[in-house]
Design a protein around this motif. Structure first.
Motif, mmCIF file in Angstrom:
data_model
loop_
_atom_site.group_PDB
_atom_site.id
_atom_site.type_symbol
_atom_site.label_atom_id
_atom_site.label_comp_id
_atom_site.label_asym_id
_atom_site.label_seq_id
_atom_site.Cartn_x
_atom_site.Cartn_y
_atom_site.Cartn_z
ATOM 1 N N LEU A 22 34.591 9.376 -18.140
ATOM 2 C CA LEU A 22 33.144 9.377 -18.354
ATOM 3 C C LEU A 22 32.397 9.077 -17.044
ATOM 4 N N ARG A 50 34.329 -2.413 -17.179
ATOM 5 C CA ARG A 50 33.656 -2.203 -18.470
ATOM 6 C C ARG A 50 34.643 -2.260 -19.649
ATOM 7 N N SER A 58 33.980 -2.779 -23.806
ATOM 8 C CA SER A 58 34.107 -1.586 -24.664
ATOM 9 C C SER A 58 35.174 -1.801 -25.728
ATOM 10 N N TYR A 71 35.399 -1.290 -29.882
ATOM 11 C CA TYR A 71 36.336 -0.423 -30.618
ATOM 12 C C TYR A 71 37.203 -1.244 -31.578
ATOM 13 N N SER A 106 37.910 5.323 -31.725
ATOM 14 C CA SER A 106 36.741 6.137 -32.075
ATOM 15 C C SER A 106 37.070 7.113 -33.211
ATOM 16 N N THR A 137 24.721 15.101 -21.542
ATOM 17 C CA THR A 137 25.589 15.430 -22.679
ATOM 18 C C THR A 137 25.872 16.946 -22.714
ATOM 19 N N HIS A 183 20.068 7.414 -28.523
ATOM 20 C CA HIS A 183 20.837 6.978 -27.362
ATOM 21 C C HIS A 183 19.944 7.166 -26.136
ATOM 22 N N TYR A 188 16.562 10.419 -14.994
ATOM 23 C CA TYR A 188 17.010 11.731 -15.488
ATOM 24 C C TYR A 188 15.798 12.555 -15.904
ATOM 25 N N PHE A 218 22.781 11.951 -32.435
ATOM 26 C CA PHE A 218 24.173 12.336 -32.602
ATOM 27 C C PHE A 218 24.436 12.609 -34.071
ATOM 28 N N HIS A 236 29.916 6.968 -34.876
ATOM 29 C CA HIS A 236 30.657 6.650 -33.653
ATOM 30 C C HIS A 236 30.405 5.195 -33.325
ATOM 31 N N ILE A 237 30.926 4.760 -32.188
ATOM 32 C CA ILE A 237 30.873 3.310 -31.893
ATOM 33 C C ILE A 237 29.426 2.792 -31.921
HETATM 34 C C1 LIG Z 1 23.069 11.990 -27.159
HETATM 35 C C2 LIG Z 1 23.969 11.117 -27.058
HETATM 36 C C3 LIG Z 1 24.390 10.466 -25.815
HETATM 37 C C4 LIG Z 1 23.745 10.351 -24.583
HETATM 38 C C5 LIG Z 1 22.412 10.899 -24.156
HETATM 39 C C6 LIG Z 1 24.618 9.588 -23.742
HETATM 40 C C7 LIG Z 1 24.355 9.227 -22.426
HETATM 41 C C8 LIG Z 1 25.073 8.278 -21.732
HETATM 42 N N1 LIG Z 1 26.134 7.489 -22.176
HETATM 43 C C9 LIG Z 1 26.565 6.651 -21.181
HETATM 44 C C10 LIG Z 1 27.623 5.706 -21.248
HETATM 45 C C11 LIG Z 1 28.508 5.550 -22.322
HETATM 46 N N2 LIG Z 1 28.513 6.252 -23.478
HETATM 47 C C12 LIG Z 1 29.551 5.834 -24.276
HETATM 48 C C13 LIG Z 1 29.883 6.271 -25.531
HETATM 49 C C14 LIG Z 1 29.180 7.264 -26.200
HETATM 50 N N3 LIG Z 1 28.053 7.936 -25.801
HETATM 51 C C15 LIG Z 1 27.662 8.827 -26.756
HETATM 52 C C16 LIG Z 1 26.555 9.669 -26.769
HETATM 53 C C17 LIG Z 1 25.637 9.787 -25.725
HETATM 54 N N4 LIG Z 1 25.732 9.282 -24.467
HETATM 55 C C18 LIG Z 1 28.619 8.690 -27.821
HETATM 56 C C19 LIG Z 1 28.590 9.509 -29.075
HETATM 57 C C20 LIG Z 1 29.543 7.728 -27.477
HETATM 58 C C21 LIG Z 1 30.649 7.155 -28.348
HETATM 59 C C22 LIG Z 1 31.968 7.793 -28.357
HETATM 60 C C23 LIG Z 1 32.874 7.060 -29.288
HETATM 61 O O1 LIG Z 1 33.890 6.587 -28.808
HETATM 62 O O2 LIG Z 1 32.606 6.912 -30.501
HETATM 63 C C24 LIG Z 1 30.273 4.820 -23.588
HETATM 64 C C25 LIG Z 1 31.548 4.147 -24.103
HETATM 65 C C26 LIG Z 1 31.325 3.101 -25.125
HETATM 66 C C27 LIG Z 1 30.778 1.887 -24.495
HETATM 67 O O3 LIG Z 1 31.435 1.293 -23.641
HETATM 68 O O4 LIG Z 1 29.611 1.558 -24.802
HETATM 69 C C28 LIG Z 1 29.629 4.616 -22.380
HETATM 70 C C29 LIG Z 1 30.000 3.651 -21.313
HETATM 71 C C30 LIG Z 1 25.737 6.891 -20.069
HETATM 72 C C31 LIG Z 1 25.852 6.152 -18.746
HETATM 73 C C32 LIG Z 1 24.823 7.903 -20.398
HETATM 74 C C33 LIG Z 1 23.746 8.542 -19.611
HETATM 75 C C34 LIG Z 1 23.685 8.621 -18.350
#
Ligand SMILES: C=CC1=C(C)c2cc3[nH]c(cc4nc(cc5[nH]c(cc1n2)c(C)c5CCC(=O)O)C(CCC(=O)O)=C4C)c(C)c3C=C
Ligand SMILES: [Fe+2]
Length: 480
Positions: free
Chosen positions: A124, A152, A156, A160, A167, A232, A295, A301, A373, A377-378
């Motif tokens: 990621l 991290r 995380s 989970y 997940s 995404t 989210h 951005y 979404f 999910h988490i």
């Molecule tokens: C529309 C949805 C999402 C956007 C926009 C998005 C941007 C985004 N996310 C991170 C960092 C993390 N995301 C993590 C998990 C995660 N993100 C999304 C969706 C979007 N992210 C989902 C559906 C999931 C979960 C997947 C799962 O395992 O169920 C994580 C990992 C989990 C955690 O440690 O919190 C991180 C880190 C950034 C930095 C970002 C935009 C720049």
């Protein structure tokens, strides 16, 4: 099919300003006709719903052809005035046996076991669309991803563990793929549906390999994110375009990419159904605050890189609220952004802060609606259901509810199937000449060495500045 004649006259739109002949309708389903033509600004598709008399252009419902007079004469549609369109109804079409349609679902992916968490986070954070470094520092992407993922991972993993040790994303996405295949079949389209995850199995490359093995002849790419964000759908599409350009097989394959679909009627209605249903579980439904939680993404951005995510999110919520109003549901609503990571500014207001404020303002009943979404999910199961619920109850909110993610809701999957069908006629070859500047640094060795040299000097100078030291310290504190 040949019996079709379809012309547009004298419109004041630049791309329709000449008399044009459209393609035969590629698919007809529930009296919906889809025509396409090549305009000077790219390929367009025109959607005509014969039941409601409504046009859509390139999937946008608000597009109105300037029609002055409409007549429905037996089997002939006539649009006269600024625009005229005539056709003989061609009947229902099934895709031919030689045609092999593929649908590629794009999703994020998630760690299936605790052991996967750190490598998943590494994938990621290695993505330049997730941690966006200035060009000169891009050579630091992978070392930084290694550092951040290791730091991290413990936090995380706690999340989970709380949702059962991994997940659910792969399982749910596979179920959505199967249900979509069935829905397409019911609409007389035989298609294979593939899943391409960006950061975990099945990786995009695995899905692409399968598409080649199956000899797919037309491909529709459908991200499972209703709204577009650079971080995404944008990131997954960028990766796909790179693969398509580098693989001669894909130079011959007509492809259609649906970038976002939050405005689709079927999606909006399905979301409104879920909200209406959850509201009915409250003792006083009309007093409930509808709390959309999206989210977040870093503000840069949207404000610097032109990510349409915030605009699309606000638009999406307005359309859902309009749909609810049309059903006589006039509840108050609000939108906030969750799941920020790191020390930079993310889209505001933040979900946790708004929950506290609402509690202080005396809001007693709240319905949380995850909006960015379409599967659990988490961040729904842990962040919303546990952390935010706890915070809300602590802040004075007494009645808490949460709308489930759409998952395999049949009206929603049926609408995705329609989106695929409507996209089929716009499938075209991916241009091999389009330049992907993001991969330039990787492929040009001279540029790489220059960047490495000047980047190292800059990094060294920056490392010594007090502002950088304190930012970096904040960054680490935030991650842990
Ligand atoms: C529309 C949805 C999402 C956007 C926009 C998005 C941007 C985004 N996310 C991170 C960092 C993390 N995301 C993590 C998990 C995660 N993100 C999304 C969706 C979007 N992210 C989902 C559906 C999931 C979960 C997947 C799962 O395992 O169920 C994580 C990992 C989990 C955690 O440690 O919190 C991180 C880190 C950034 C930095 C970002 C935009 C720049
Ligand atoms: Fe995320």
């Amino acid at each position: 099919m040949d019996a079709l004649s379809c012309k547009v006259y004298n419109t004041n739109l630049s791309d329709l300003c000449h008399r044009r002949t459209f393609s035969p309708p590629a698919l007809v389903c529930n009296r919906k006709y889809v025509f396409s033509f090549n305009g000077s600004h790219g390929q367009f598709s025109l959607h005509l719903n014969a039941s409601t008399d409504k046009f859509k252009m390139n999937g946008k419902p608000n597009f109105q052809l300037p029609v002055q007079e409409r007549r429905l004469l037996g089997k002939t549609f006539s649009f006269m005035g600024d625009c005229a369109l005539e056709e003989n109804f061609p009947g229902v079409r099934m895709n031919t046996s030689q045609e092999k349609i593929g649908v590629l679902l794009l999703n994020l992916g998630g760690p299936e076991k605790l052991h996967d968490v750190q490598p998943f986070l590494f994938n990621l954070f290695s993505d330049p669309d997730i941690i966006r470094l200035p060009r000169l520092f891009q050579f630091l992407q992978r070392p930084l991803a290694q550092l951040v993922s290791v730091l991290r991972a413990p936090k995380s993993k706690e999340g989970y563990v709380a949702i059962g040790g991994g997940s659910p994303l792969r399982r749910i996405t596979d179920e959505q793929a199967c249900t979509l295949k069935e829905a397409l079949k019911e609409k007389k389209v035989n298609a294979n549906v593939y899943v391409a995850m960006r950061y975990w199995h099945p990786f995009t490359e695995e899905a692409i390999h399968q598409i080649k093995t199956d000899n797919v002849t037309k491909l529709v790419v459908l991200p499972l994110y209703p709204q577009f964000s650079i971080s995404t759908s944008g990131s997954s599409i960028k990766l796909l375009m790179r693969i398509f350009r580098e693989d001669a097989h894909f130079a011959q394959l007509p492809i259609s990419i649906i970038e976002s679909w939050y405005q689709r009627e079927g999606y909006i209605k399905s979301m409104a159904d879920l909200i209406e249903n959850e509201l009915s579980n409250f003792a006083n439904p009309q007093e409930v605050m509808i709390f959309f939680s999206a989210h977040g993404v870093p503000v840069s951005y949207v404000e610097d890189a032109g990510d349409p995510y915030r605009d699309q999110m606000e638009d999406c919520i307005n359309v859902i609220m309009d749909e609810l109003k049309s059903r006589g549901i006039g509840n108050p609503h609000t939108l906030a952004y969750q799941s920020r990571v790191g020390p930079v500014q993310w889209l505001k207001p933040y979900t946790d802060e708004v929950l506290v404020e609402l509690g202080q303002q005396g809001v007693k009943s709240l319905l949380a609606v995850p909006i960015s979404f379409v599967s659990e999910h988490i961040e729904t199961l842990e962040e919303i259901d546990m952390e935010y619920k706890h915070l809300a109850l602590e802040s004075g909110i007494e009645n808490w509810g949460r709308v489930p993610a759409l998952g395999c809701t049949s009206s929603f999957i049926s609408d995705l199937a329609d989106a695929v069908i409507e996209a089929l006629p716009t499938a075209s070859l991916v241009s091999s000449s389009a330049k992907d500047t993001s991969s330039e640094t990787d492929t040009d060795p001279l540029r790489y060495v220059i960047n490495l040299f000047f980047g190292s000097i800059l990094a060294f100078v920056l490392l010594l500045t007090p502002k950088f030291i304190s930012t970096f310290r904040n960054f680490l504190v935030y991650l842990m």
